[in-house]
Design a protein around this motif. Structure first.
Motif, short mmCIF file in Angstrom:
data_model
loop_
_atom_site.label_atom_id
_atom_site.label_comp_id
_atom_site.label_asym_id
_atom_site.label_seq_id
_atom_site.Cartn_x
_atom_site.Cartn_y
_atom_site.Cartn_z
N VAL A 1 1.71 4.75 1.30
CA VAL A 1 1.59 5.35 2.59
C VAL A 1 1.74 6.76 2.68
O VAL A 1 2.80 7.20 2.03
CB VAL A 1 2.15 4.68 3.81
CG1 VAL A 1 1.73 3.11 3.94
CG2 VAL A 1 3.65 4.52 3.90
N GLY B 1 0.32 6.86 10.61
CA GLY B 1 -0.99 5.91 10.76
C GLY B 1 -1.19 5.00 9.65
O GLY B 1 -1.52 3.87 10.01
N ASP B 2 -0.89 5.38 8.35
CA ASP B 2 -0.90 4.55 7.34
C ASP B 2 0.03 3.29 7.61
O ASP B 2 -0.36 2.08 7.09
CB ASP B 2 -0.61 5.25 5.85
CG ASP B 2 -1.94 6.21 5.37
OD1 ASP B 2 -2.82 6.26 6.17
OD2 ASP B 2 -1.36 6.94 4.73
N GLN C 1 -0.52 -3.88 10.30
CA GLN C 1 -1.33 -4.69 10.76
C GLN C 1 -2.03 -5.80 9.78
O GLN C 1 -2.06 -6.87 10.05
CB GLN C 1 -2.50 -4.16 11.55
CG GLN C 1 -2.09 -3.44 12.66
CD GLN C 1 -3.29 -2.20 13.27
OE1 GLN C 1 -4.26 -2.37 12.68
NE2 GLN C 1 -3.20 -1.68 14.41
N LYS C 2 -1.98 -5.38 8.44
CA LYS C 2 -2.45 -6.29 7.23
C LYS C 2 -1.43 -6.99 6.87
O LYS C 2 -1.66 -7.70 5.67
CB LYS C 2 -3.12 -5.14 6.20
CG LYS C 2 -4.15 -4.33 6.67
CD LYS C 2 -4.72 -3.31 5.47
CE LYS C 2 -5.57 -2.52 5.85
NZ LYS C 2 -5.96 -1.48 4.85
N GLU D 1 1.00 1.95 10.16
CA GLU D 1 0.54 1.27 11.32
C GLU D 1 -0.48 0.37 10.78
O GLU D 1 -0.41 -0.95 11.14
CB GLU D 1 0.10 2.00 12.55
CG GLU D 1 1.29 2.62 13.29
CD GLU D 1 0.56 3.42 14.51
OE1 GLU D 1 1.05 3.17 15.77
OE2 GLU D 1 -0.34 4.15 14.35
N ASN D 2 -1.47 0.84 10.16
CA ASN D 2 -2.65 0.11 9.46
C ASN D 2 -1.79 -1.00 8.53
O ASN D 2 -2.28 -2.03 8.45
CB ASN D 2 -3.38 1.01 8.67
CG ASN D 2 -4.33 1.89 9.64
OD1 ASN D 2 -4.35 1.45 10.66
ND2 ASN D 2 -4.71 3.26 9.15
N THR D 3 -1.07 -0.53 7.69
CA THR D 3 -0.49 -1.69 6.52
C THR D 3 0.38 -2.65 7.48
O THR D 3 0.16 -3.95 6.87
CB THR D 3 0.51 -0.71 5.79
OG1 THR D 3 -0.27 0.15 5.13
CG2 THR D 3 0.96 -1.78 4.55
N GLU E 1 0.85 -1.26 0.01
CA GLU E 1 0.17 0.24 -0.06
C GLU E 1 0.85 1.28 -0.12
O GLU E 1 1.99 1.26 0.63
CB GLU E 1 -1.07 0.01 1.14
CG GLU E 1 -2.01 -1.03 1.04
CD GLU E 1 -3.17 -0.63 2.32
OE1 GLU E 1 -3.09 0.40 2.74
OE2 GLU E 1 -3.98 -1.74 2.54
N LYS F 1 7.05 9.61 11.35
CA LYS F 1 6.11 10.08 12.43
C LYS F 1 5.98 11.55 12.51
O LYS F 1 5.23 12.56 12.73
CB LYS F 1 6.17 9.46 13.32
CG LYS F 1 4.70 9.81 14.22
CD LYS F 1 4.80 8.63 15.64
CE LYS F 1 3.56 8.99 16.34
NZ LYS F 1 3.53 8.19 17.49
N SER G 1 4.68 -1.47 3.33
CA SER G 1 4.43 -0.01 3.14
C SER G 1 5.33 0.69 1.87
O SER G 1 6.47 0.70 2.01
CB SER G 1 4.35 0.86 4.46
OG SER G 1 3.68 0.33 5.37
#
Length: 311
Positions: free
Chosen positions: A80, A84-85, A91-92, A87-89, A78, A307, A96
């Motif tokens: 990013v 936050g992007d 988790q999936k 972190e979400n990536t 994905e 960050k 990134s």
């Protein structure tokens, strides 16, 4: 694990390959990234002084290619834009992809173009390559190099305001010190080593290392053989550069920046994305670095900087 610089986007079409398919050509693709455990890869769009087309058109062409590759491999990677992007990536369990530009030529002389690229998801700019552009002089200009132009000053100020990483790799020393004076945000050198250990103009002096560390920035030690050692580049010699940066600037300013697909030759054990970081991680442990410090070097320092700068 984070790699802060590769030139893969620039060579994909030339080498008739795609990110999703493992190739025997080049150094980096998604299968090799995943085998090597790379969670975050910075993809640079190289816009050099010899760009034969309009630099904005060329940059947009590569951005379109990047987005096509992301869409074709959306189950694995994905794009990013903020922490936050990432972190979400993570988790999936996807990779990134951070989009950056190498070469201020991409702005075509207009600071306003930064905002356009930012809105397209670009989060970093290497101000120069080795020559001179509208922003500053690169290291290839030698002792005649001058600092930031007026446009260059406007660009770094705007980058700081937008939340874009200012990359000083390739930048000549006068421009480097202008950047340090011009902005108060962390400054990065995504793919550079130590001049004290390898006397190459692309490497950083101890004074520059200290200044980057004091800004809260990060230096991505690079796998380019001629920046590691003029005679016998090796992983151990790369670790000498890490040791030296640690001594000068502390543990929090050290990261990795391979320059994969931007180099003609590689160092043994650092020949592609499938093996480089695991080999470095093992070598750091063997040299006595504890887990917390290794984690900072191979990824957490870049994540902290991203960050802080990009939000």
């Amino acid at each position: 694990m984070v790699d802060a610089h590769c030139d893969t986007l620039t060579v994909l079409s030339q080498q008739n390959r795609t990110l999703g398919v493992q190739s025997s050509r080049g150094h980096l693709d998604l299968p090799r990234l995943r085998k090597g455990g790379i969670d975050v890869q910075f993809f640079a769009i190289f816009v050099g002084p010899e760009c034969n087309t309009n630099p904005v058109d060329y940059t947009n062409e590569i951005i379109t290619l990047f987005k096509k590759e992301i869409n074709m491999n959306r189950s694995l990677i994905e794009h990013v834009r903020c922490y936050g992007d990432i972190e979400n990536t993570l988790q999936k369990k996807k990779t990134s992809a951070v989009l950056t530009i190498e070469g201020g030529e991409a702005l075509n002389g207009k600071v306003e173009q930064l905002d356009v690229y930012y809105n397209l998801g670009v989060r970093g700019l290497t101000l120069t390559w080795n020559g001179r552009n509208e922003l500053a002089d690169g290291v290839g200009m030698g002792p005649e190099a001058t600092g930031l132009t007026q446009l260059g000053r406007q660009v770094v100020q705007r980058m700081a305001a937008l939340g874009m990483m200012i990359d000083v790799s390739h930048l000549a020393e006068p421009g480097f010190w202008d950047v340090i004076r011009e902005v108060k945000t962390p400054v990065s050198a995504t793919h550079s080593n130590c001049r004290q250990l390898c006397d190459h103009p692309r490497n950083l002096t101890d004074e520059q290392i200290k200044a980057i560390a004091e800004s809260g920035g990060v230096i991505g030690v690079t796998y380019v053989p001629q920046f590691i050692d003029a005679n016998k580049p090796s992983i151990d010699r790369l670790l000498d550069h890490i040791d030296h940066i640690y001594k000068i600037g502390g543990i929090s300013c050290i990261g990795l920046g391979s320059d994969f697909d931007g180099i003609d030759f590689t160092t043994e054990g650092l020949h592609d994305a499938s093996v480089a970081v695991p080999n470095i991680e093992r070598a750091l442990s063997k040299r006595g670095y504890k887990a917390g410090k290794i984690e900072k070097i191979i990824g957490n320092n870049w994540l902290r900087l991203f960050k802080e700068v990009c939000g």
